[in-house]
Design a protein around this motif. Structure first.
Motif, mmCIF file in Angstrom:
data_model
loop_
_atom_site.group_PDB
_atom_site.id
_atom_site.type_symbol
_atom_site.label_atom_id
_atom_site.label_comp_id
_atom_site.label_asym_id
_atom_site.label_seq_id
_atom_site.Cartn_x
_atom_site.Cartn_y
_atom_site.Cartn_z
ATOM 1 N N ILE A 1 36.037 27.412 1.574
ATOM 2 C CA ILE A 1 35.754 26.338 2.530
ATOM 3 C C ILE A 1 37.032 25.595 2.909
ATOM 4 N N TYR A 2 37.919 25.379 1.948
ATOM 5 C CA TYR A 2 39.132 24.622 2.275
ATOM 6 C C TYR A 2 40.002 25.385 3.265
ATOM 7 N N ARG A 3 40.052 26.714 3.115
ATOM 8 C CA ARG A 3 40.839 27.515 4.068
ATOM 9 C C ARG A 3 40.261 27.404 5.476
ATOM 10 N N ALA A 4 38.941 27.421 5.559
ATOM 11 C CA ALA A 4 38.305 27.268 6.870
ATOM 12 C C ALA A 4 38.614 25.899 7.467
ATOM 13 N N TRP A 5 38.626 24.870 6.622
ATOM 14 C CA TRP A 5 38.949 23.516 7.085
ATOM 15 C C TRP A 5 40.375 23.452 7.643
ATOM 16 N N ILE A 6 41.311 24.116 6.988
ATOM 17 C CA ILE A 6 42.700 24.123 7.465
ATOM 18 C C ILE A 6 42.772 24.702 8.873
ATOM 19 N N ILE A 7 42.108 25.822 9.082
ATOM 20 C CA ILE A 7 42.145 26.473 10.395
ATOM 21 C C ILE A 7 41.532 25.581 11.463
ATOM 22 N N ILE A 8 40.360 25.008 11.169
ATOM 23 C CA ILE A 8 39.670 24.165 12.155
ATOM 24 C C ILE A 8 40.487 22.915 12.477
ATOM 25 N N ALA A 9 40.983 22.226 11.428
ATOM 26 C CA ALA A 9 41.749 20.987 11.641
ATOM 27 C C ALA A 9 43.034 21.258 12.402
ATOM 28 N N SER A 10 43.735 22.329 12.047
ATOM 29 C CA SER A 10 45.002 22.647 12.702
ATOM 30 C C SER A 10 44.801 22.975 14.176
ATOM 31 N N LEU A 11 43.828 23.839 14.465
ATOM 32 C CA LEU A 11 43.601 24.234 15.854
ATOM 33 C C LEU A 11 43.131 23.047 16.695
ATOM 34 N N ALA A 12 42.271 22.213 16.124
ATOM 35 C CA ALA A 12 41.792 21.046 16.868
ATOM 36 C C ALA A 12 42.944 20.114 17.209
ATOM 37 N N LEU A 13 43.821 19.860 16.246
ATOM 38 C CA LEU A 13 44.952 18.966 16.490
ATOM 39 C C LEU A 13 45.953 19.584 17.459
ATOM 40 N N CYS A 14 46.206 20.882 17.325
ATOM 41 C CA CYS A 14 47.181 21.546 18.198
ATOM 42 C C CYS A 14 46.724 21.541 19.654
ATOM 43 N N PHE A 15 45.490 21.970 19.894
ATOM 44 C CA PHE A 15 45.018 22.044 21.279
ATOM 45 C C PHE A 15 44.740 20.643 21.842
#
Length: 295
Positions: free
Chosen positions: A148-162
């Protein structure tokens, strides 16, 4: 066990997940570098140290103040961003009209000072940082196990980047930032305080690195050298995408992360060099980078 191209499916998707996680960290760091170079014309070699500072602020907040991960996600970017604003105000703004080399040397020296100081205080061994309870465990997707933490990293990073890309490329504030760096005299004539915009832009780019540092803390131990290990790879990715290209930094980071993950499956010996090989090929074919503008 099901295989694809002679590779167990779980192993293949596991490496793709690892590549996407690495690509998410690359995206946050390269995005900050692209913003700082594209809008301020500074090659920010302090970026890796600021990533490390973000992780250490989270660790200090937990060990000394008892502040949890979620509070650290807010506090660390603010604290490190303020440090960046101080550096910009006292040092970097004097170099905007000079050759890029001066800014590079100054930020490289600052990075060595930060890293050397933390190595002196904490050594090179890492400090553990626990995964927040809410994000512990994982999901069985059938073909692979997704932490779950790995999934959170991907979601948080992409949301902030875009979200950052949209802010700079599609909003009035972003147009002020771009116009302020291209023609500051005209913007000041319209009553826009360009130096403040520039300072806040640098602070935001630094805060992105600190945010990535907090995300990395539960996965990689908090270490004084954690930033220097990533910085050269991130600079290579920024060059591939095109110096100053925000969307180029994001898309190239994700692509390079996935390519790195696939390389670890099919030819592990080249996994540490594949990004640099791609950089060489891109520079020979298109010196401005994949998304950069020819000068």
């Amino acid at each position: 066990m099901t295989e694809l191209l002679g590779i167990p499916v779980q192993a293949l998707f596991g490496q793709l997940l690892l590549g996407l996680i690495n690509g998410s960290f690359y995206a946050l760091l390269s995005l900050g570098l692209a913003i700082i170079f594209g809008l301020l014309n500074i090659i920010n070699f302090t970026h890796g140290a600021q990533y490390m500072l973000g992780a250490f602020v989270a660790w200090f907040a937990l060990q000394w103040l008892g502040l949890n991960y979620w509070v650290a996600l807010v506090i660390a970017p603010l604290v490190v961003g303020l440090v960046g604003i101080l550096l910009e105000y006292t040092m970097l703004r004097r170099l905007y009209k000079e050759d890029h080399l001066y800014g590079l040397l100054l930020t490289f020296g600052l990075a060595m000072m930060f890293e050397g100081s933390f190595v002196h205080w904490f050594g090179v061994s890492g400090q553990p940082y626990a995964t927040p309870e809410l994000l512990q465990g994982g999901l069985n997707l059938g073909f692979m196990y997704l932490p779950i933490y790995r999934a959170w990293i991907i979601i948080a990073s992409l949301a902030l980047c875009f979200g950052t890309w949209y802010l700079i490329e599609r909003t009035k504030l972003g147009s002020y930032l771009r116009a302020g760096t291209e023609n500051p005299q005209l913007m000041q004539a319209f009553g826009i305080n360009v130096p403040v915009l520039v300072t806040l832009t640098y602070g935001y780019g630094v805060a992105l690195a600190a945010f990535a540092g907090v995300l990395a803390a539960p996965i990689y131990q908090v270490s004084p050298v954690m930033g220097s290990n990533l910085l050269i790879i991130v600079f290579a990715i920024v060059v591939i995408g095109g110096m100053g290209s925000i969307m180029g930094a994001i898309l190239t980071s994700l692509a390079m992360g996935l390519i790195e993950g696939l390389t670890k499956v099919f030819y592990p010996e080249a996994s540490s060099t594949v990004i640099f090989l791609i950089m060489i090929i891109v520079l020979l074919a298109r010196p401005a980078g994949l998304f950069g503008k020819e000068t």
